[in-house]
Design a protein around this motif. Structure first.
Motif, short mmCIF file in Angstrom:
data_model
loop_
_atom_site.label_atom_id
_atom_site.label_comp_id
_atom_site.label_asym_id
_atom_site.label_seq_id
_atom_site.Cartn_x
_atom_site.Cartn_y
_atom_site.Cartn_z
N GLY A 1 -3.54 -5.69 8.35
CA GLY A 1 -2.75 -4.89 7.41
C GLY A 1 -3.50 -3.65 6.97
N ALA A 2 -4.80 -3.81 6.71
CA ALA A 2 -5.62 -2.67 6.29
C ALA A 2 -5.71 -1.63 7.41
CB ALA A 2 -7.01 -3.14 5.88
N LEU A 3 -5.78 -2.11 8.65
CA LEU A 3 -5.83 -1.17 9.78
C LEU A 3 -4.54 -0.36 9.89
CD1 LEU A 3 -7.57 -3.22 12.64
CD2 LEU A 3 -8.45 -1.19 11.46
N VAL A 4 -3.41 -1.07 9.71
CA VAL A 4 -2.11 -0.38 9.76
C VAL A 4 -2.03 0.65 8.62
CG1 VAL A 4 0.39 -0.70 9.50
CG2 VAL A 4 -0.93 -2.32 10.87
N ALA A 5 -2.45 0.20 7.41
CA ALA A 5 -2.40 1.11 6.25
C ALA A 5 -3.32 2.31 6.47
CB ALA A 5 -2.79 0.35 4.99
N LEU A 6 -4.49 2.04 7.07
CA LEU A 6 -5.45 3.11 7.33
C LEU A 6 -4.86 4.14 8.30
CD1 LEU A 6 -8.37 4.13 6.88
CD2 LEU A 6 -9.05 2.80 8.87
N TYR A 7 -4.16 3.63 9.31
CA TYR A 7 -3.55 4.54 10.29
C TYR A 7 -2.58 5.49 9.58
CZ TYR A 7 -0.58 6.25 14.03
OH TYR A 7 0.12 7.07 14.87
N PHE A 8 -1.73 4.92 8.73
CA PHE A 8 -0.74 5.77 8.05
C PHE A 8 -1.37 6.59 6.93
CE2 PHE A 8 2.22 2.77 10.06
CZ PHE A 8 3.05 3.69 10.68
N ARG A 9 -2.51 6.14 6.41
CA ARG A 9 -3.23 6.93 5.42
C ARG A 9 -3.74 8.22 6.08
NH1 ARG A 9 -3.88 7.19 -0.14
NH2 ARG A 9 -5.70 8.45 -0.54
N VAL A 10 -4.16 8.09 7.32
CA VAL A 10 -4.69 9.25 8.05
C VAL A 10 -3.53 10.12 8.56
CG1 VAL A 10 -5.99 9.97 10.10
CG2 VAL A 10 -6.83 8.08 8.68
N ASN A 11 -2.54 9.48 9.14
CA ASN A 11 -1.47 10.24 9.80
C ASN A 11 -0.23 10.47 8.95
OD1 ASN A 11 -2.70 10.47 12.54
ND2 ASN A 11 -2.71 8.26 12.32
N LYS B 1 4.97 13.97 3.77
CA LYS B 1 4.78 12.61 4.26
C LYS B 1 4.31 11.70 3.13
CE LYS B 1 3.56 13.68 9.03
NZ LYS B 1 2.51 13.64 10.05
N MET B 2 4.55 10.40 3.33
CA MET B 2 4.03 9.42 2.37
C MET B 2 2.72 8.86 2.91
SD MET B 2 7.50 7.41 1.46
CE MET B 2 6.82 6.32 0.23
N TYR B 3 1.81 8.59 2.00
CA TYR B 3 0.50 8.07 2.41
C TYR B 3 0.21 6.77 1.66
CZ TYR B 3 -0.09 12.63 4.49
OH TYR B 3 0.08 13.75 5.26
N PRO B 4 -0.05 5.68 2.38
CA PRO B 4 -0.36 4.41 1.69
C PRO B 4 -1.65 4.53 0.88
CG PRO B 4 0.01 4.05 4.04
CD PRO B 4 -0.09 5.52 3.84
N SER B 5 -1.70 3.78 -0.20
CA SER B 5 -2.92 3.73 -1.00
C SER B 5 -3.85 2.66 -0.42
CB SER B 5 -2.56 3.35 -2.44
OG SER B 5 -3.70 2.92 -3.13
N LEU B 6 -5.13 2.98 -0.34
CA LEU B 6 -6.08 1.99 0.20
C LEU B 6 -6.87 1.30 -0.90
CD1 LEU B 6 -7.41 3.68 3.46
CD2 LEU B 6 -5.64 1.97 3.20
N THR C 1 0.85 -1.21 0.00
CA THR C 1 0.00 0.00 0.00
C THR C 1 0.88 1.25 0.00
OG1 THR C 1 -0.19 -0.13 2.41
CG2 THR C 1 -2.02 -1.03 1.12
N LEU C 2 2.01 1.17 0.72
CA LEU C 2 2.93 2.32 0.74
C LEU C 2 3.56 2.50 -0.65
CD1 LEU C 2 3.82 4.28 2.96
CD2 LEU C 2 5.87 2.92 3.23
N GLN C 3 3.89 1.38 -1.26
CA GLN C 3 4.47 1.42 -2.60
C GLN C 3 3.47 2.03 -3.59
OE1 GLN C 3 5.56 -2.47 -3.88
NE2 GLN C 3 6.88 -1.76 -5.52
N PHE C 4 2.23 1.53 -3.54
CA PHE C 4 1.20 2.06 -4.43
C PHE C 4 0.97 3.54 -4.14
CE2 PHE C 4 -1.41 -1.43 -6.60
CZ PHE C 4 -0.34 -2.29 -6.65
#
Lengths: 247, 411
Positions: free
Chosen positions: B338-348, B367-372, B38-41
């Motif tokens: 994994g989605a929860l972790v990605a969601l956290y970094f998507r927000v923060n 900042k970098m934001y993961p793709s959901l 998700t971070l890569q995307f």
């Protein structure tokens, strides 16, 4: 033998030979064994350990193939069948009862029976109905949901019998079925066999050392060193309770 | 539930600790994969957006074959009016007209060839990042005239600074000589060497006047609200043009406009997947170990099942079913965590040391934001799932060679 005579046969073995290798030693399992077993018979294979009882049972039950000779089950030669076809034959025509009960430990009594039926393609509702009925018939009514570990040896063996006969096989092969049972459970089991033989016409071939079991059989074959040394046919079983309801 | 499924499920829990350890390994790798992918995307989205926002936009409307031939005469008539109507029809998108050509730019000391863009100064800040990347002077003013902004490398090569004059020499759309003197109003630094070395912008009306283009331009650039909606708006705009009877214009998306960008991403993905596969293979071996142990210790039981008529192929399928259930648990738990972790970094957002300072230089987010995207979340765990199920093929195939008599003798 005429066609009419052969149609009365449940099993025909012709000149069966089987040898095993144990280390560098060749052990004779079957040495030119030929027997005919009539439909509806209740036959006992006796003899000392290593005499070939289990080897013969395995050959008749399509669990193993002989080195030479022929095995016929109801006019069908089975020793040349493929592995899959032999499995199908066992599933649909032959029931097995083993010394060690051999139930699947994670399934309940009823599920152990239903598992085989499911593989036979029997619908769920029908499976449930038939397995309940057969458990009732072997005296296990009310214990359907218990797993093998929650049942006594005798109860486990009765579930194994129920599993063996649920698909209405023409032939049941039992290898030392009473060896792990106390005398009361052993008697109940052999009486159950007699009842099923009498009422359902199932042919029983029982390999045993147990003289009580032998006394319930109408035919007694004695084996030594892979050979049939005697074949005794009785008009009636010697045991006075043979054929009575065991439960 | 069928007895076979019940059997498979209960078999899994014969050794709870072993099963949970295997599931744990799957969950751990799935969480890691979800986070990394998700971070890569997300970084690709950022890279694409920044590249496209620098100049080309998500979508371009141009004359058919303009993209291939880049010829001056392949123009869009009434380009500003068409852009205005398009904006009115699709208020959610950003639209800007453009005209493009290649000219020779001469300063007092040097001459260089460059790509000259005619832009709408009012619309350009919402379309492109270049107006926000001025390192000297200011961006073009709608009220100004004969102004030019150019890339920092180009300015250095031409040895010009804000306030200096440059002479532009080119060919008009009618084949006439086009020449003008423009004043440098600003210098931008995009961080993209190609753009900084070769791009300059003037007002669209100056461009049209200089190159005798009247009201024409070469393209209308469109930015969708989100890059993921590019294809949707491409289709909508095609339909809109078609409904107006316009058939000589084509609508291209960013992948068609920048095929190299997609290839670069694919190349990066390939190298990343090489690393991911190492992780996946390790987890698959863990699953293989579990399943192989499970099969070996149940040899006698399989012998009994075979004796009562269960085909060995059915036993193999049972083992595959058990592995599938095990892998499905790893998939579900891994995806959820994994989605929860990605969601956290998507927000923060995720900020690495020194990243904010470097990003600020290039007008990038700090900042970098993961793709959901569902694809980013599911892709890694699905490969782990398939790897783990495939790992059961070996024990399943071993079972096909099982003979009931020898299996029942097993202790």
């Amino acid at each position: 033998m005429s066609n009419q005579q052969s149609s009365q046969l449940a099993v025909r073995c012709l000149n069966l030979c089987k040898t095993f290798t144990q280390g560098e030693t060749r052990v004779v399992g079957l040495d030119d064994v030929s027997i005919d077993i009539a439909k509806g018979d209740m036959l006992c294979l006796s003899g000392p350990s290593g005499s070939g009882k289990t080897t013969l049972l395995n050959a008749i039950g399509a669990l193993d193939t002989p080195d030479s000779g022929e095995v016929w089950i109801e006019n069908k030669r089975i020793d040349q069948l493929s592995k899959g076809d032999r499995a199908d034959l066992r599933m649909r025509h032959i029931g097995f009862v083993f010394q060690a009960f051999n139930l699947i430990p994670v399934l309940s009594a009823q599920e152990n029976i239903e598992f085989v039926m499911e593989l036979q393609g029997v619908a769920a509702a029908e499976r449930h109905k038939m397995s309940s009925a057969i458990l009732e018939q072997v005296g296990m009514g009310g214990l359907e949901h218990r797993r093998p570990a929650q049942l006594s040896g005798g109860q486990q063996q009765r579930v194994a019998v129920a599993r063996a006969i649920v698909s209405r096989p023409s032939l049941v092969l039992a290898d030392e079925p009473t060896a792990n049972l106390d005398s009361q459970n052993a008697l109940q089991l052999i009486e159950l066999f007699t009842q099923l033989n009498t009422e359902m016409g199932i042919t029983f071939v029982i390999a045993t050392h147990d003289t009580r079991v032998m006394s319930y059989c109408r035919r007694l074959i004695r084996m030594v060193d892979g050979q049939v040394v005697s074949d005794e046919i009785r008009d009636t079983p010697s045991h006075p309770d043979a054929g009575k309801d065991p439960f | 539930m069928s007895v076979t499924l019940t059997l498979a499920w209960r078999n899994l829990w014969r050794h709870k600790r072993r099963s949970w350890l295997t599931i744990g390994a799957m969950v751990f790798s799935n969480v890691l994969l979800v986070f990394m992918i998700t971070l890569q995307f997300g970084s690709y989205e950022m890279m694409i957006n920044n590249t496209l926002r620098a100049f080309s936009g998500h979508i371009q409307i141009a004359q058919v074959s303009y993209q291939e031939q880049q010829k001056m005469r392949l123009t869009v008539p009434q380009v500003a009016e068409l852009a205005r109507q398009l904006q009115a029809r699709f208020p959610g998108i950003e639209v800007a007209p453009r005209a493009l050509t290649f000219v020779l730019a001469a300063s007092e000391d040097r001459s260089f060839g460059l790509q000259l863009a005619g832009v709408d100064a009012a619309r350009e800040p919402s379309m492109s990042t270049i107006p926000g990347l001025m390192v000297e002077g200011r961006y073009l003013s709608a009220a100004g005239a004969n102004e030019i902004v150019l890339g920092s490398v180009l300015a250095r090569n031409l040895k010009v600074t804000v306030g200096d004059e440059i002479t532009l020499l080119g060919t008009g759309v009618d084949g006439s000589l086009a020449a003008a003197v423009v004043s440098v109003s600003g210098i931008f630094d995009s961080g993209l060497a190609d753009i900084d070395r070769s791009l300059a912008q003037i007002l669209l009306r100056d461009f049209q006047s200089l190159f005798a283009m009247q009201d024409r331009g070469h393209a209308i650039l469109v930015n969708a609200p989100d890059i993921a909606q590019t294809n949707f708006y491409q289709a909508e705009i095609k339909g809109w043009l078609s409904s107006r009877g316009v058939s000589d214009l084509e609508v291209l998306n960013w992948e068609q406009l920048n095929p190299g960008l997609r290839q670069a991403i694919q190349s990066d993905m390939a190298s990343a997947w090489f690393m991911y596969m190492v992780l996946i293979v390790l987890v698959a071996f863990s699953a293989l170990n579990t399943q192989l142990m499970s099969v070996l210790e149940r040899t006698r039981e399989f012998g009994i099942m075979s004796a009562v008529g269960v085909r060995t192929s059915t036993l193999g399928r049972l083992v595959l079913l058990e592995s599938t259930v095990l892998a499905a648990l790893g998939l579900l738990l891994g995806c959820a965590l994994g989605a929860l972790v990605a969601l956290y970094f998507r927000v923060n957002g995720l900020s690495l040391p020194g990243m904010a300072e470097m990003a600020a230089q290039y007008n990038l987010p700090p900042k970098m934001y993961p793709s959901l995207q569902p694809m980013a979340i599911l892709l890694g765990p699905l490969v782990v799932f398939m790897g783990c199920v495939s790992s059961a093929l070996y024990p399943a195939l071993k079972l096909t060679a099982l003979t009931p008599v020898s299996a029942m003798r097993a202790v």
